[in-house]
Design a protein around this motif. Sequence first.
Motif, short mmCIF file in Angstrom:
data_model
loop_
_atom_site.label_atom_id
_atom_site.label_comp_id
_atom_site.label_asym_id
_atom_site.label_seq_id
_atom_site.Cartn_x
_atom_site.Cartn_y
_atom_site.Cartn_z
N UNK A 1 -11.07 28.79 -28.33
CA UNK A 1 -10.29 29.87 -28.92
C UNK A 1 -9.35 29.33 -29.99
N UNK A 2 -8.80 28.14 -29.75
CA UNK A 2 -7.89 27.56 -30.74
C UNK A 2 -8.64 27.24 -32.04
N UNK A 3 -9.81 26.64 -31.93
CA UNK A 3 -10.58 26.33 -33.14
C UNK A 3 -10.92 27.61 -33.91
N UNK A 4 -11.26 28.66 -33.18
CA UNK A 4 -11.57 29.94 -33.81
C UNK A 4 -10.34 30.49 -34.52
N UNK A 5 -9.18 30.42 -33.85
CA UNK A 5 -7.94 30.92 -34.44
C UNK A 5 -7.58 30.15 -35.70
N UNK A 6 -7.72 28.82 -35.68
CA UNK A 6 -7.39 28.01 -36.85
C UNK A 6 -8.29 28.37 -38.03
N UNK B 1 -17.46 38.05 -28.06
CA UNK B 1 -16.69 37.95 -26.82
C UNK B 1 -15.47 37.05 -27.03
N UNK B 2 -15.63 35.96 -27.74
CA UNK B 2 -14.48 35.09 -28.00
C UNK B 2 -13.43 35.77 -28.87
N UNK B 3 -13.87 36.57 -29.81
CA UNK B 3 -12.91 37.33 -30.62
C UNK B 3 -12.12 38.29 -29.74
N UNK B 4 -12.79 38.96 -28.80
CA UNK B 4 -12.09 39.88 -27.90
C UNK B 4 -11.08 39.12 -27.05
N UNK B 5 -11.49 37.97 -26.52
CA UNK B 5 -10.57 37.17 -25.70
C UNK B 5 -9.38 36.69 -26.52
N UNK B 6 -9.64 36.28 -27.76
CA UNK B 6 -8.56 35.81 -28.62
C UNK B 6 -7.59 36.94 -28.93
N UNK C 1 -4.29 42.17 -35.37
CA UNK C 1 -4.06 40.96 -36.16
C UNK C 1 -5.37 40.36 -36.64
N UNK C 2 -6.38 40.36 -35.76
CA UNK C 2 -7.72 39.89 -36.11
C UNK C 2 -8.55 41.12 -36.46
N UNK C 3 -8.90 41.22 -37.72
CA UNK C 3 -9.55 42.43 -38.24
C UNK C 3 -11.06 42.22 -38.36
N UNK C 4 -11.83 43.16 -37.83
CA UNK C 4 -13.28 43.14 -37.99
C UNK C 4 -13.64 43.80 -39.32
N UNK C 5 -14.38 43.09 -40.15
CA UNK C 5 -14.87 43.64 -41.41
C UNK C 5 -16.36 43.89 -41.21
N UNK C 6 -16.72 45.13 -41.00
CA UNK C 6 -18.10 45.47 -40.62
C UNK C 6 -19.11 44.96 -41.65
N UNK C 7 -20.14 44.31 -41.13
CA UNK C 7 -21.20 43.79 -41.98
C UNK C 7 -20.85 42.50 -42.69
N UNK C 8 -19.62 41.99 -42.46
CA UNK C 8 -19.20 40.78 -43.17
C UNK C 8 -18.70 39.70 -42.23
N UNK C 9 -17.72 40.01 -41.40
CA UNK C 9 -17.16 38.99 -40.51
C UNK C 9 -15.78 39.40 -40.03
N UNK C 10 -14.84 38.46 -40.07
CA UNK C 10 -13.49 38.71 -39.57
C UNK C 10 -12.47 38.11 -40.54
N UNK C 11 -11.27 38.66 -40.50
CA UNK C 11 -10.16 38.08 -41.23
C UNK C 11 -8.89 38.33 -40.43
N UNK C 12 -7.85 37.57 -40.75
CA UNK C 12 -6.55 37.76 -40.11
C UNK C 12 -5.58 38.35 -41.11
N UNK C 13 -4.90 39.41 -40.71
CA UNK C 13 -3.88 40.00 -41.57
C UNK C 13 -2.68 39.07 -41.65
N UNK C 14 -2.30 38.73 -42.85
CA UNK C 14 -1.17 37.83 -43.05
C UNK C 14 0.08 38.60 -43.45
#
Length: 225
Positions: free
Chosen positions: A156-161, A194-199, A212-225
């Motif tokens: 989860x930490x590696x994913x968050x970083x 599943x890891x995104x949900x846990x995070x 805070x962790x935003x799903x961008x449909x059809x693309x991936x994920x980003x974090x709101x800064x």
Amino acid sequence: MDLSVLLVEDDEHIRQALGLALADEGFAVSDAMSGEEALDLLETTTFDVVLLDLMLPGVDGLEVCRTLRARGDLPITVEPARPDATDVIAGLEAGADDYVTKPLVASVLAARIRALLRRRGGGRHEEVIRVGDLEIRPDAGTVQRRGSEVHVTRTEFRLLVELASAGGRIVTREQLLQRVWGYDYFGDTRLLDVHIRRLRRKVEENPDEPTLVVTVRGAGYRMDT
């Protein structure tokens, strides 16, 4: 030094064959035939990773996984009884870092385990990454929210970083799978989802506030800064 694996499998033929195959791949393998035996062994012995069959007599693999995850962030790879979504997601939600499906191919399994344990080189990220009220220290492997530690697993930490260091840019699913788990994208997004949900459950303090962790449909994920 060989990486140490605890193989938890009640089927004697699978346990022996897989143990020998992993030993041939360079791992130091110990085994347990039940969840109870595995938990007892882990009280006294340190391993690099646990390979855990979910269908065990007595204390099943899901309960073992939850117990180990409550104790700390020991890497866990689970073997679901079936490759369908229900069993896979149940194992990941219980705290597993990765999963493999039967029949197991030793060379592929060995590559997955090494990828799970591989440490990325330093110097890629800032000393401290701040996103919202989170303070992430890649070198120390810690996450804090307003001075209080947020407990996350190593995966989860590696994913968050990876998400936080992107500076609000989208990180694709393929990029996250490659960078965090270390192997190519095979079209199965359950591991990542599943890891995104846990995070999210750990880093998003108030469910009524914007995610805070935003799903961008059809693309991936980003974090709101």
